[in-house]
Design an enzyme around this catalytic site. Structure first.
Site, PDB file in Angstrom:
ATOM      1  N   SER A   1       0.344  -1.011   0.074  1.00 10.55           N
ATOM      2  CA  SER A   1      -0.200  -0.113  -0.012  1.00 10.55           C
ATOM      3  C   SER A   1       1.203   1.516   0.117  1.00 10.55           C
ATOM      4  O   SER A   1       2.394   1.161   0.854  1.00 10.55           O
ATOM      5  CB  SER A   1      -1.151   0.412   1.559  1.00 10.55           C
ATOM      6  OG  SER A   1      -1.710   1.204   1.342  1.00 10.55           O
ATOM      7  N   ASP A   2      -0.047   2.563  -0.861  1.00 12.44           N
ATOM      8  CA  ASP A   2       1.053   3.570  -0.403  1.00 12.44           C
ATOM      9  C   ASP A   2       0.001   4.582   0.051  1.00 12.44           C
ATOM     10  O   ASP A   2      -1.365   5.087  -1.286  1.00 12.44           O
ATOM     11  CB  ASP A   2       1.952   3.484  -2.359  1.00 12.44           C
ATOM     12  CG  ASP A   2       2.780   4.911  -1.502  1.00 12.44           C
ATOM     13  OD1 ASP A   2       3.689   5.029  -0.889  1.00 12.44           O
ATOM     14  OD2 ASP A   2       2.898   6.223  -2.483  1.00 12.44           O
ATOM     15  N   THR A   3       0.407   5.614   0.436  1.00  9.29           N
ATOM     16  CA  THR A   3      -0.442   7.163   0.291  1.00  9.29           C
ATOM     17  C   THR A   3       0.247   7.831   0.664  1.00  9.29           C
ATOM     18  O   THR A   3       1.308   8.169   0.250  1.00  9.29           O
ATOM     19  CB  THR A   3      -0.459   6.929   1.974  1.00  9.29           C
ATOM     20  OG1 THR A   3      -1.245   5.507   2.713  1.00  9.29           O
ATOM     21  CG2 THR A   3      -2.099   7.941   1.961  1.00  9.29           C
TER      22      THR A   3
END
EC number: 3.6.1.9
Length: 194
Positions: free
Chosen positions: A65-67
């Site tokens: 995941s990446d934000t």
């Protein structure tokens, strides 16, 4: 069980909150945006890269995941120092920005992914508030220089979209991807009958 390709305690806690046990195996990927890369493409590329980087080390389905915090089309990463944090928070002050979070899950169905955008409106911040917030240590490792689930909650006037995505993992979409890859969440076997 799931392999979590992230060292983020927030992502681990979010997965635990929906009953998913994880084995943590952080992935090292270059997080430099490509020239002209849009935020949605950027976070999606990194989420997939993180999941794929951990795959050779486990037989488990893997989640990456990446934000990113996005304002005026610019991607705000983690601040390098107090000045950068002050600049970031100054840009977010009194405005609405987007938090883009992508999640990718590898498994029997290949690599499945989703990207979620949430609008976050911050109240106007004073220079003193920004400085005091930096001194707490909380902004140092957070995209955009703030943590909605932490002390910065008092800065957030409104959100439209997924709260959990702003924290680091869109749980609604993540649960769908996990189900498709055969990873049970808290509903366990009941989920397989839907």
């Amino acid at each position: 069980m799931l392999c979590l390709a992230s060292a983020s305690p927030r992502r681990r806690d979010l997965l635990a909150s929906i009953g998913v046990e994880v084995s943590v195996r952080p992935s090292e990927v270059d997080e430099t945006p490509y020239p002209g890369e849009q935020a949605t493409a950027y976070v999606t590329r990194l989420a997939i890269a993180k999941a794929e980087a951990a795959m050779p080390h486990t037989a488990l389905p893997t989640l990456g995941s990446d934000t990113a915090v996005v304002v005026d089309g610019a991607i705000l990463g983690k601040p390098a120092d107090a000045d950068e944090a002050a600049s970031m928070l100054g840009r977010l002050s009194g405005r609405t920005h987007q938090v883009m979070t992508a999640v990718a899950v590898t498994g029997p169905c290949g690599v499945l992914y989703r990207c979620v955008s949430t609008d976050v409106t911050m109240r106007r911040l004073t220079g003193q508030e920004i400085s005091r917030y930096w001194q707490t240590g909380e902004p140092a490792d957070k995209a955009g220089g703030y943590a909605i689930q932490g002390l910065a909650a008092v800065f957030v006037e409104e959100i439209k979209g997924s709260y959990s995505a702003v924290v680091g993992l869109p749980l609604y979409e993540t649960a769908q991807l996990l189900h498709q890859q055969g990873v049970p969440i808290w509903m366990g076997h009941y989920n397989s009958h839907t």
